[in-house]
Design a protein around this motif. Structure first.
Motif, short mmCIF file in Angstrom:
data_model
loop_
_atom_site.label_atom_id
_atom_site.label_comp_id
_atom_site.label_asym_id
_atom_site.label_seq_id
_atom_site.Cartn_x
_atom_site.Cartn_y
_atom_site.Cartn_z
N LYS A 1 19.44 10.06 -10.28
CA LYS A 1 18.33 10.06 -10.40
C LYS A 1 17.49 9.44 -11.80
N LYS A 2 18.28 8.46 -12.02
CA LYS A 2 18.27 7.15 -13.20
C LYS A 2 17.53 6.52 -12.36
N TYR A 3 17.86 5.93 -11.21
CA TYR A 3 17.68 4.83 -10.86
C TYR A 3 15.92 5.81 -9.92
N VAL A 4 15.29 6.40 -8.82
CA VAL A 4 14.86 7.06 -9.34
C VAL A 4 13.70 6.83 -10.04
N PHE A 5 13.84 7.50 -11.82
CA PHE A 5 13.15 7.01 -12.77
C PHE A 5 12.97 5.64 -13.24
N ASP A 6 13.75 4.84 -12.77
CA ASP A 6 13.83 3.43 -13.10
C ASP A 6 12.19 2.89 -12.53
N PHE A 7 12.45 3.11 -10.74
CA PHE A 7 11.20 2.85 -10.19
C PHE A 7 10.12 3.50 -10.18
N MET A 8 10.15 4.79 -10.56
CA MET A 8 9.21 4.44 -11.39
C MET A 8 8.43 4.38 -12.03
N ARG A 9 8.97 3.91 -13.29
CA ARG A 9 8.56 3.13 -14.60
C ARG A 9 8.06 1.75 -13.99
N PRO B 1 0.95 -0.88 0.08
CA PRO B 1 -0.23 -0.13 0.01
C PRO B 1 0.50 0.98 -0.28
N MET B 2 2.27 0.93 0.68
CA MET B 2 2.79 2.50 0.77
C MET B 2 3.70 2.77 -0.29
N TRP B 3 3.85 1.89 -1.30
CA TRP B 3 4.38 1.80 -2.60
C TRP B 3 3.04 2.69 -3.42
N HIS B 4 1.80 2.77 -3.28
CA HIS B 4 1.14 3.57 -4.13
C HIS B 4 0.11 5.03 -3.89
N SER B 5 0.56 4.83 -2.24
CA SER B 5 0.46 6.17 -1.79
C SER B 5 0.42 7.52 -2.48
N PRO B 6 -0.32 8.36 -2.17
CA PRO B 6 0.09 9.48 -3.10
C PRO B 6 1.74 10.62 -2.64
N GLU B 7 1.21 10.36 -0.97
CA GLU B 7 2.35 10.41 0.09
C GLU B 7 3.40 10.35 -0.33
N PHE B 8 4.24 8.71 -1.06
CA PHE B 8 5.03 8.57 -1.16
C PHE B 8 5.42 8.80 -2.43
N LEU B 9 4.54 8.56 -3.07
CA LEU B 9 5.09 8.53 -4.99
C LEU B 9 5.21 10.36 -4.92
N CYS B 10 4.71 11.54 -4.23
CA CYS B 10 5.19 12.94 -4.18
C CYS B 10 6.22 12.79 -3.85
N ALA B 11 6.44 12.35 -2.85
CA ALA B 11 8.84 11.90 -2.24
C ALA B 11 9.18 11.56 -2.77
N LEU B 12 8.90 10.71 -3.76
CA LEU B 12 9.68 10.37 -4.87
C LEU B 12 9.92 10.53 -5.86
N ALA B 13 8.77 11.75 -6.34
CA ALA B 13 8.84 12.88 -7.49
C ALA B 13 9.91 13.65 -7.59
N ALA B 14 9.84 13.97 -5.66
CA ALA B 14 10.27 15.50 -5.72
C ALA B 14 11.36 15.15 -5.70
N ALA B 15 12.82 13.96 -5.59
CA ALA B 15 13.26 13.44 -4.97
C ALA B 15 14.52 14.04 -6.31
N VAL B 16 13.89 13.96 -7.38
CA VAL B 16 14.96 14.47 -9.17
C VAL B 16 14.55 16.22 -9.33
N PHE B 17 14.30 16.62 -8.73
CA PHE B 17 13.46 18.41 -8.76
C PHE B 17 14.56 19.21 -7.82
#
Length: 310
Positions: free
Chosen positions: A114-122, A42-58
């Motif tokens: 950054k590459k690892y973050v995008f790979d995980f998002m994919r 459930p954590m991997w799909h939560s908006p809170e985690f996804l927003c934090a994950l996305a913020a890592a590449v900014f």
């Protein structure tokens, strides 16, 4: 809060330093947990985690971009002096103050992680495509596309969204995802081919949406090629599969190409290339499988406008 989103200043650090290596290790650990600890699903799909994950590449900004723009328009204050004062008062070194003063930054971070973050998002997007119908809950692709932090600029958001979409597009085509049992991408546990097809078509809609919104910074002919290949895979897999949705995506992309400005030489070259691709795929675009009558009328309108020089 996800710790990976707190990328501290690292540019001046030596190769192999903690600030360079730890975020990479952390992302690898996340991948390990994702594949080996089902209770965390459930954590991997939560908006809170996804927003934090996305913020890592900014890149990190002290304040939201909207506030910095307001200050730039305010003659009474100087953002440059404000940042200088902030850096001086806090005892930050030169690299740190430069890292925080990113009002002029226009791209995402270039940290090795950054590459690892995008790979995980994919991976999250692809696994979600096989299991959860887009009509039942907000797909991960939508959560991630809109997960840009408030401090980000439109240019950064465009680069972020384009990177996600382009990565997933490449992966879908490389895996021949719609060929069913013949695909090189196995279905996730509990997934189904029909859910996958519907979600791939939905993803294609989102790509075209972002193209029209000006948030996809790749060449539009890549989108045409992507959709054409998906249609080809679908026809090889099943004759009974409804392709109306994916044809609608193709129609919208063709119309997007034909209605772009064509004043400059570069724009005219792009238009000629779009017409060439349309001619090559004319049997597909204008064939019996494309049932959208409104598209024919819109296509005719575009041709009339081009012929009249408008």
């Amino acid at each position: 809060r996800c710790p990976v989103c707190v990328f501290q200043p690292w540019q001046s650090e030596e190769e192999g330093s903690w600030l360079r290596e730890y975020p990479v290790t952390l992302m690898q650990f996340f991948r390990y947990l994702y594949h080996n600890v089902p209770d965390l699903a459930p954590m991997w799909h939560s908006p809170e985690f996804l927003c934090a994950l996305a913020a890592a590449v900014f890149p990190f900004n002290i304040r939201p971009y909207s506030e910095m723009v307001t200050d730039l328009d305010d003659e009474a204050g100087s953002p440059t002096e404000e940042f200088k004062a902030f850096a001086g008062d806090s005892g930050m070194n030169r690299s740190q103050s430069e890292y925080c003063n990113v009002g002029s930054k226009t791209s995402l971070t270039n940290h090795p992680a950054k590459k690892y973050v995008f790979d995980f998002m994919r991976v999250l997007i692809m696994d979600n495509m096989c299991v959860t119908p887009a009509t039942k809950q907000t797909p991960i692709i939508d959560l991630l596309l809109e997960a840009s932090p408030e401090r980000s600029t439109r240019t950064q958001q465009k680069e972020f969204q384009s990177s996600i979409l382009d990565s997933v597009m490449e992966h879908l085509l490389a895996a021949d995802v719609l060929l069913g049992e013949d695909a090189s991408l196995p279905l996730s546990t509990g997934g189904s081919y029909q859910i996958l097809v519907n979600n791939v078509f939905y993803f294609s809609q989102r790509v075209v949406d972002k193209l029209w919104q000006g948030m996809f910074n790749k060449d539009s002919k890549l989108v045409v090629d992507f959709i054409v290949q998906l249609i080809g895979q679908s026809k090889r897999r099943s004759q009974g599969l409804s392709l109306d949705t994916i044809y609608h995506c193709l129609n919208r992309t063709v119309l997007y190409q034909l209605c772009r400005p064509h004043k400059t030489v570069a724009q005219q070259v792009a238009l000629l290339d779009a017409l060439r691709v349309l001619t090559v795929n004319r049997n597909l675009v204008l064939g019996p499988g494309n049932h959208d009558q409104d598209f024919v009328a819109c296509l005719a309108h575009c041709f009339i406008c081009l012929h009249s020089g408008r």
